[in-house]
Design a protein around this motif. Structure first.
Motif, PDB file in Angstrom:
ATOM      1  N   LEU A 268      36.646   0.651  13.886  1.00 33.18           N
ATOM      2  CA  LEU A 268      38.075   0.231  13.791  1.00 33.18           C
ATOM      3  C   LEU A 268      38.924   1.079  12.722  1.00 33.18           C
ATOM      4  O   LEU A 268      40.011   1.257  13.034  1.00 33.18           O
ATOM      5  CB  LEU A 268      38.458  -1.008  14.022  1.00 33.18           C
ATOM      6  N   PRO A 273      45.323   1.654  15.646  1.00 29.35           N
ATOM      7  CA  PRO A 273      45.330   0.577  16.400  1.00 29.35           C
ATOM      8  C   PRO A 273      46.171   0.907  17.660  1.00 29.35           C
ATOM      9  O   PRO A 273      46.068   0.362  18.752  1.00 29.35           O
ATOM     10  CB  PRO A 273      46.286  -0.465  15.509  1.00 29.35           C
ATOM     11  N   TYR A 276      43.741   1.225  20.610  1.00 19.28           N
ATOM     12  CA  TYR A 276      42.506   0.281  20.899  1.00 19.28           C
ATOM     13  C   TYR A 276      42.628  -0.101  22.113  1.00 19.28           C
ATOM     14  O   TYR A 276      41.618  -0.400  22.843  1.00 19.28           O
ATOM     15  CB  TYR A 276      43.060  -1.058  19.782  1.00 19.28           C
ATOM     16  N   ARG A 302      43.129  -5.487  11.649  1.00 15.61           N
ATOM     17  CA  ARG A 302      42.741  -4.603  13.001  1.00 15.61           C
ATOM     18  C   ARG A 302      42.047  -5.467  14.057  1.00 15.61           C
ATOM     19  O   ARG A 302      42.373  -4.898  15.217  1.00 15.61           O
ATOM     20  CB  ARG A 302      41.818  -3.512  12.195  1.00 15.61           C
ATOM     21  N   LEU A 306      42.662  -5.581  17.982  1.00 19.53           N
ATOM     22  CA  LEU A 306      41.648  -5.558  19.128  1.00 19.53           C
ATOM     23  C   LEU A 306      41.395  -6.676  20.058  1.00 19.53           C
ATOM     24  O   LEU A 306      41.377  -6.449  21.517  1.00 19.53           O
ATOM     25  CB  LEU A 306      40.274  -5.051  18.513  1.00 19.53           C
TER      26      LEU A 306
END
Length: 361
Positions: A268, A273, A276, A302, A306
């Motif tokens: 990640l 982001p 995602y 992060r 997700l």
């Protein structure tokens, strides 16, 4: 037995997918096109919201937002993203041009925000819906002026999970929303923090008081009380499964991914982001082995993003290791981002409950 050995033992079946092998590229036009309610909230409406009878503020919120949507029926632009540059500048609104849904996690704020989007009498191209992170990512992809031009022809901009994490976002969003309100765009947002308290506990918010007050002036707060509906009257979330069960389920479930949790956290950090959502494209389930406490705040934030994207897309999560309520340290849960972490725990718990049906009985 190790995860590797279990994987080899299951090799006779089609191998599952892996989040760690994905590094999606998301073009700017996809970011704009996807500014609609996510799949989980595609079919919600005001009449599908079930207010808690013990929380009158929830019923009041439905009435207030329904009236707000009805008031957005007038035209003010020539088309999506086409501001009338030579037309007379709209008069500045006499009061707040938006509503701000404030309340704890799980009281249905996103349901109500998506219902507002659906109820607003305008073509989808004249309405935008996205999380705060997705909005700032759009500015990063298009640039400030192009974002203003793209959104200024809209009737409504809905911003979910409105949270200021750093001073740069404060100045950026304050300027962007100011420009959009001048163009006649109505605003609606959800958050766990009152607009006048944004950024508190995360950075020196007092140094950016003017920007925060400017943001607050655009909204009329609408408080929504209640308990987390995701767990209201439902059984406790299932305990984590063994590595063997998670691995076997991943191999037996078409479209499932299988990843080692520590390696996923490392991956990640290499994916922005904003990507995602694309990271989870076409997944039917996410299977994770060896869930451990998140090591630091950057990694934790992060993971929150997700978790939000998985929840939006209704993707079940099956895991081994520690339960999800042990992901974040006491220091994190008592810090400035605590509401984000509690939201992530709530959503992952709901997705873990959804995953129970995947496990062979």
């Amino acid at each position: 037995m190790s995860t590797r050995a279990l994987t080899e033992a299951a090799s006779q079946e089609a191998a599952p997918l892996s989040l760690c092998s994905r590094e999606p590229h998301v073009p700017a036009d996809r970011l704009v096109a996807e500014m609609v309610p996510p799949p989980r909230f595609d079919s919600v409406r005001f009449d599908t919201y079930l207010p808690d009878p013990n929380q009158p503020s929830q019923t009041d919120a439905v009435k207030t937002l329904s009236t707000f949507a009805e008031g957005l029926g007038g035209a003010h632009a020539t088309g999506a993203g086409k501001r009338r540059w030579f037309a007379k500048k709209p008069a500045a609104p006499s009061g707040p041009r938006g509503v701000y849904l404030d309340g704890g996690y799980g009281v249905g704020k996103t349901h109500l925000l998506a219902s507002l989007w659906h109820a607003t009498p305008a073509e989808p191209a004249l309405k935008a819906f996205g999380t705060f992170v997705e909005l700032t990512n759009l500015v990063g992809a298009l640039g400030f002026q192009q974002t203003v031009q793209t959104l200024s022809g809209h009737r409504l901009l809905c911003i979910d999970e409105f949270e200021l994490d750093d001073p740069g976002d404060t100045v950026l969003v304050s300027s962007l929303l100011g420009k959009l309100v001048e163009s006649g765009v109505a605003l609606a947002a959800t958050s766990n923090t009152l607009p006048g308290k944004l950024g508190e506990g995360r950075f020196a918010a007092a140094d950016f008081l003017r920007e925060i007050q400017g943001l607050s002036a655009h909204f009329r707060p609408l408080r929504i009380d209640g308990e987390d509906y995701r767990h209201r009257g439902l059984p406790e979330a299932p305990s984590p499964y063994s590595d063997q069960v998670v691995t076997q389920t991943a191999y037996a479930t078409p479209g499932a991914s299988l990843d080692d949790f520590p390696h996923l956290l490392e991956h990640l950090a290499r994916v922005h982001p904003s990507r995602y959502g694309a990271l989870t494209d076409d997944l039917s389930a996410v299977c994770l082995t060896d869930v451990q406490p998140v090591p630091d705040q950057s990694t934790a934030l992060r993971l929150v993003v997700l978790a939000d994207r998985l929840y939006d897309r209704e993707i079940p999560v099956l895991a081994s290791g520690l339960p999800f309520d042990k992901l974040f340290s006491d220091e994190m849960l008592n810090g400035g981002y605590r509401k984000k972490y509690f939201r992530a725990i709530s959503r992952l718990t709901a997705l873990a409950r959804d995953a129970k049906g995947l496990v062979a009985q």
